[in-house]
Design an enzyme around this catalytic site. Structure first.
Site, PDB file in Angstrom:
ATOM      1  N   CYS A  22      66.371 -21.200  50.471  1.00 24.38           N
ATOM      2  CA  CYS A  22      66.346 -21.070  51.930  1.00 24.38           C
ATOM      3  C   CYS A  22      65.569 -19.804  52.296  1.00 24.38           C
ATOM      4  O   CYS A  22      66.139 -18.805  52.755  1.00 24.38           O
ATOM      5  CB  CYS A  22      67.777 -21.030  52.464  1.00 24.38           C
ATOM      6  N   PRO A  65      52.551  -3.916  23.937  1.00 23.50           N
ATOM      7  CA  PRO A  65      52.309  -5.199  24.601  1.00 23.50           C
ATOM      8  C   PRO A  65      53.599  -5.989  24.776  1.00 23.50           C
ATOM      9  O   PRO A  65      54.431  -6.042  23.878  1.00 23.50           O
ATOM     10  CB  PRO A  65      51.366  -5.919  23.628  1.00 23.50           C
ATOM     11  N   ARG A  95      53.881  -8.624  28.006  1.00 23.18           N
ATOM     12  CA  ARG A  95      53.303  -9.779  28.698  1.00 23.18           C
ATOM     13  C   ARG A  95      52.243 -10.480  27.831  1.00 23.18           C
ATOM     14  O   ARG A  95      52.177 -11.706  27.772  1.00 23.18           O
ATOM     15  CB  ARG A  95      52.661  -9.292  30.002  1.00 23.18           C
ATOM     16  N   TYR A 130      58.540 -11.771  32.457  1.00 23.18           N
ATOM     17  CA  TYR A 130      59.220 -11.303  33.663  1.00 23.18           C
ATOM     18  C   TYR A 130      59.866 -12.406  34.491  1.00 23.18           C
ATOM     19  O   TYR A 130      60.697 -12.103  35.351  1.00 23.18           O
ATOM     20  CB  TYR A 130      58.275 -10.465  34.543  1.00 23.18           C
ATOM     21  N   ARG A 140      57.850 -13.523  40.975  1.00 26.95           N
ATOM     22  CA  ARG A 140      56.622 -12.734  40.954  1.00 26.95           C
ATOM     23  C   ARG A 140      55.653 -13.108  42.074  1.00 26.95           C
ATOM     24  O   ARG A 140      54.937 -12.260  42.588  1.00 26.95           O
ATOM     25  CB  ARG A 140      55.928 -12.847  39.597  1.00 26.95           C
TER      26      ARG A 140
END
Length: 461
Positions: free
Chosen positions: A389, A319, A321, A419, A358
């Protein structure tokens, strides 16, 4: 429809508008599954995490800033260790790694998985015992492998025939016999985004099971005997909620285990089912608790081992995340609020895709809340965007925020521990934000903010 924060909609908004939120209080509400465990609204309506108000954090550390609830992260480590007391739990360092986090997970009894020489350097600098480190990666260089051998990492997950040859030569040169696992591509189509599904056949990781490469790799390692083959490894993807994929993966990997036994009379003692356990980014997401995951995974492994007449191997999981993701939120300051022809309101913050790629990369959904105060204003449909931009510079695609949100307000986005900092960039030459750990009413900087001087230091002209 995707819902969070007492009913705010994500993704396909359709014909439903702000009436879906019945009162302004709905917009102020904090859904516990989305936020670090020590996050509340204070008496003045501003967010408070581990006893510290976000306005004070912004004043001291600036914005954007990643705010890590240290007790939350540690408690999630303990939850996994309690759920898997006889198994090896590897924290997946690619989710987020720094020396302070290495120390935290080491103190909580975790193992650590790294997938590059840089991550290995951080792991060692943070004091993780090398025997508790596993080294992943589909294209490890000779220098990286040499460093892993010299450090004495506990295991290396081999990913190609070229790597087997490379590692074999280095092991013989150094007079060592490193422990290895074989990464097996099991052909499972995980129900997740294409770019984070890692066990289907057409991708870069591992040895194909269907094509025969996996059994060939195992037999080569066993026959040459320069490496100690400890077991098999499978990882089906990320942000997984359904354990059916793990069931298929375990069945296929343990069938390979039986093939190896029948071919060479060897039962490999370890099995790693990877990680990828999902978290709640919105209230539509329903992640499993660690003890539920443990119960299901053990049942799967026990059943398949019985079917193949195998001894149950030492199980490990990875594990990342699920531990650090919910423990962090990103705090931004609003710079511009722009209504676009009544379609929606764009709320521009002082970060964006450089601190959270993400949404643009994986079409990920996030939640957001007005963090510096509560509001009695009616809800409005907003899109939280960054300062870059790029029209794809979106942090939160669709969210209901109070209609009186204005420049200078603070907005917080939960679930950003995994992440976001790891994949952060300097797009448009924007320095990356700091990471601040909070605990018991105190804050400490664990990764400082980049400066323009840092950027220019790499530009040799």
């Amino acid at each position: 429809m995707r819902a969070h924060e007492a009913g705010a909609l994500h993704g396909d908004i359709g014909n439903r508008g702000p009436a879906w939120l019945r009162t302004p209080a709905d917009v102020n509400a904090l859904m516990p599954q989305l936020w670090p465990r020590n996050t509340v609204r204070g008496a003045d309506g501003a967010l408070v995490v581990a006893g510290l108000g976000v306005r004070d954090l912004a004043a001291e550390f600036g914005t954007p800033v990643y705010v890590l609830d240290e007790d939350d992260l540690r408690s999630r480590c303990r939850d996994f260790r309690a759920a898997f007391p006889t198994e090896d739990v590897y924290y997946a360092g690619k989710a987020f790694l720094c020396r302070a986090v290495v120390r935290m997970i080491a103190e909580e009894g975790m193992f650590l998985d790294v997938c590059s020489g840089g991550e290995l350097a951080v792991a060692l600098a943070g004091g993780m015992p090398p025997e508790r480190i596993g080294f992943h990666g589909n294209n490890k260089s000779e220098a990286e492998l040499r460093r892993a051998l010299d450090a004495g990492v506990g295991r290396i997950i081999v990913d190609s025939f070229a790597e087997i040859d490379r590692l074999t030569a280095l092991a013989r040169e150094r007079g060592v016999r490193p422990r290895v696992l074989i990464r097996v591509t099991v052909g499972v189509e995980a129900h997740t985004h294409e770019f984070i599904a890692t066990a289907h056949e057409d991708q870069k990781f591992g040895f194909s099971l269907a094509g025969g490469a996996a059994i060939a790799a195992a037999l080569r390692i066993l026959d040459e005997d320069a490496l100690e083959l400890r077991g098999l490894h499978s990882h089906i993807g990320s942000q997984i909620f359904d354990t059916s994929g793990f069931e298929v993966s375990a069945r296929r990997v343990l069938a390979l285990q039986a093939q190896i036994r029948d071919a060479r009379g060897v039962e490999l003692p370890e099995l790693d089912l990877g990680g990828g356990f999902g978290i709640a980014y919105t209230t539509q997401d329903d992640p499993s608790a660690p003890h539920d995951l443990a119960k299901r995974l053990r049942k799967i492994v026990d059943s398949e081992c019985a079917a193949e007449r195998l001894a149950v191997p030492q199980l490990s999981i990875e594990p990342g995340r699920a531990i650090v993701g919910p423990a962090v939120f990103t705090l931004y300051q609003v710079g511009t609020v722009k209504d676009v022809d009544g379609i929606r309101t764009y709320v521009s913050v002082d970060g964006g895709m450089s601190d959270n790629i993400r949404t643009a990369l994986y079409d990920a959904s996030y939640s957001a809340t007005l963090a510096s105060r509560a509001s009695t204003a009616e809800p409005m449909l907003a899109r939280v965007v960054g300062k870059h931009c790029e029209s794809g510079d979106i942090v939160v695609k669709d969210e209901f925020l109070p209609a009186d949100v204005q420049p200078g307000d603070l907005v917080a986005v939960p679930g950003t521990g995994a992440y976001c900092r790891s994949m952060a960039s300097n797009y448009n030459h924007v320095p990356r934000p700091p990471v601040v750990a909070v605990r018991d009413g105190r804050a400490r900087l664990i990764v400082r903010r980049e400066t323009e001087a840092d950027l220019l230091a790499l530009d040799v002209g």
